[in-house]
Write an enzyme that holds these catalytic residues in place. Structure first.
Site, short mmCIF file in Angstrom:
data_model
loop_
_atom_site.label_atom_id
_atom_site.label_comp_id
_atom_site.label_asym_id
_atom_site.label_seq_id
_atom_site.Cartn_x
_atom_site.Cartn_y
_atom_site.Cartn_z
N LYS A 13 0.83 -1.21 0.00
CA LYS A 13 0.00 0.00 0.00
C LYS A 13 0.87 1.27 0.00
O LYS A 13 0.64 2.19 -0.76
CB LYS A 13 -0.94 0.01 1.21
CG LYS A 13 -1.93 -1.14 1.23
CD LYS A 13 -2.98 -1.00 2.33
CE LYS A 13 -2.43 -1.10 3.73
NZ LYS A 13 -1.84 -2.42 4.07
N ARG A 88 -9.71 0.58 9.42
CA ARG A 88 -9.21 -0.78 9.60
C ARG A 88 -10.27 -1.71 10.18
O ARG A 88 -10.00 -2.89 10.39
CB ARG A 88 -8.04 -0.70 10.57
CG ARG A 88 -6.86 -1.53 10.18
CD ARG A 88 -5.68 -1.08 9.90
NE ARG A 88 -4.47 -1.74 10.22
CZ ARG A 88 -3.32 -1.21 9.87
NH1 ARG A 88 -3.27 -0.06 9.24
NH2 ARG A 88 -2.21 -1.82 10.15
N ARG A 127 11.18 -6.62 4.46
CA ARG A 127 11.03 -5.16 4.47
C ARG A 127 12.00 -4.51 5.46
O ARG A 127 12.18 -4.98 6.57
CB ARG A 127 9.59 -4.79 4.86
CG ARG A 127 9.36 -3.29 4.98
CD ARG A 127 7.92 -2.91 4.81
NE ARG A 127 7.04 -3.37 5.88
CZ ARG A 127 5.72 -3.23 5.85
NH1 ARG A 127 5.13 -2.65 4.83
NH2 ARG A 127 4.98 -3.68 6.84
N ARG A 160 11.23 -2.98 11.03
CA ARG A 160 10.22 -2.50 11.98
C ARG A 160 9.98 -3.58 13.02
O ARG A 160 9.92 -4.75 12.68
CB ARG A 160 8.90 -2.24 11.23
CG ARG A 160 8.73 -0.84 10.76
CD ARG A 160 7.58 -0.70 9.78
NE ARG A 160 6.29 -1.21 10.26
CZ ARG A 160 5.15 -1.08 9.58
NH1 ARG A 160 5.14 -0.48 8.42
NH2 ARG A 160 4.02 -1.56 10.05
N ARG A 171 -0.81 -9.86 12.91
CA ARG A 171 -1.31 -8.74 12.10
C ARG A 171 -2.18 -9.26 10.96
O ARG A 171 -3.20 -8.66 10.63
CB ARG A 171 -0.13 -7.91 11.56
CG ARG A 171 0.52 -7.09 12.65
CD ARG A 171 1.85 -6.50 12.21
NE ARG A 171 1.71 -5.53 11.16
CZ ARG A 171 2.70 -5.24 10.30
NH1 ARG A 171 3.87 -5.85 10.40
NH2 ARG A 171 2.53 -4.32 9.39
P1 AMP Z 1 0.67 0.06 9.34
O1 AMP Z 1 1.89 0.84 9.05
O2 AMP Z 1 -0.53 0.54 8.57
O3 AMP Z 1 0.88 -1.43 9.23
O4 AMP Z 1 0.31 0.35 10.87
C1 AMP Z 1 1.20 0.03 11.90
C2 AMP Z 1 0.46 -0.08 13.21
O5 AMP Z 1 -0.15 1.21 13.53
C3 AMP Z 1 -0.70 -1.05 13.23
O6 AMP Z 1 -0.28 -2.40 13.46
C4 AMP Z 1 -1.51 -0.50 14.39
O7 AMP Z 1 -0.91 -0.79 15.64
C5 AMP Z 1 -1.41 1.01 14.17
N1 AMP Z 1 -2.47 1.49 13.26
C6 AMP Z 1 -2.31 2.02 12.02
N2 AMP Z 1 -3.48 2.34 11.48
C7 AMP Z 1 -4.44 1.99 12.39
C8 AMP Z 1 -5.85 2.06 12.42
N3 AMP Z 1 -6.55 2.53 11.39
N4 AMP Z 1 -6.48 1.63 13.54
C9 AMP Z 1 -5.79 1.16 14.59
N5 AMP Z 1 -4.46 1.05 14.62
C10 AMP Z 1 -3.78 1.47 13.53
#
Ligand code: AMP
Length: 214
Positions: A13, A88, A127, A160, A171
């Site tokens: 994404k 989400r 990654r 990360r 996840r």
């Molecule tokens: P991402 O980079 O989108 O994978 O997000 C990393 C982490 O940020 C996720 O695993 C969540 O802990 C938090 N996070 C990001 N977006 C959301 C969301 N829309 N709702 C809740 N937690 C989020």
């Protein structure tokens, strides 16, 4: 363009967003990036979000929705936006609808990027990110010019914490349980644009340009 990028963690994404943002002249809003930056700067939101983000769990909805609502007050969203990682779950999607309605804004598309579990697990495992400028690499698909060093700023790139093997499966499970129901939610609204993300980012981008007539 006012759009959302939907898809499993690691499906690409963020990388796809980079190309779309340039092409459509919109801002990329990644709630994951916003939380990581809050963590780094030890803001109030960052301190609350820390344990969730590091374990790959969703940050509570009220915190996330407030963060998004506040972000949409900035001037730079006026020409359009591309959300990445938000909403989400169904509750966030419904709240997002309300936020947009209050602004008299409609969504143009929800771009759903697909790839197999094996593919996203492999992408996440490889990654690497720059802790300073946020650039994203992959050890074999998008390696930096000099091993382990960010092309943009010379910082040593890292994995990360939530990309670790232990966290990835959690996840993916959360994605399937909570985020996947959004596919039918947006399909019912006639907004879904599905593209195959299993090849490379250029092909994903090409499909989006062909399918999205914005
Ligand atoms: P991402 O980079 O989108 O994978 O997000 C990393 C982490 O940020 C996720 O695993 C969540 O802990 C938090 N996070 C990001 N977006 C959301 C969301 N829309 N709702 C809740 N937690 C989020």
């Amino acid at each position: 363009m006012r759009a959302i990028l939907l898809g499993a963690p690691g499906v690409g994404k963020g990388t796809t967003a980079g190309l779309l943002v340039e092409h459509y002249g919109v801002v990329h809003i990644s709630t994951g990036d916003m939380f990581r930056s809050a963590l780094k700067n030890e803001t109030k939101v960052g301190l609350v979000a820390k344990s969730y983000v590091e374990k790959g769990l969703l940050v509570p909805d009220n915190i996330t929705n407030d963060l998004v609502e506040e972000r949409l007050l900035s001037d730079d969203v006026k020409n359009g936006f591309l959300f990445d990682g938000y909403p989400r779950n169904l509750f966030q999607a419904e709240e997002f609808d309300k936020i947009l309605k209050n602004k008299n804004w409609n969504l143009d598309a929800v771009i759903y990027i697909t790839a197999s579990d094996e593919c996203v697990i492999e992408r996440i495992a490889g990654r690497r990110v720059c802790p300073k400028c946020g650039a994203v690499y992959h050890i074999t698909n998008i390696p930096p010019k000099v091993s382990d060093i960010c092309d943009n700023c010379g910082t040593t790139i890292i994995q990360r914490k939530d990309d670790s093997k232990e966290t990835v499966l959690d996840r993916l499970r959360i994605y399937k349980e909570q985020t996947k129901p959004l596919i039918s939610y947006y399909e019912a609204k006639g907004l879904l644009v599905e593209v195959d993300g299993s090849k490379n980012v250029e092909l994903t981008f090409k499909q989006i340009k062909e399918k999205f007539k914005g």
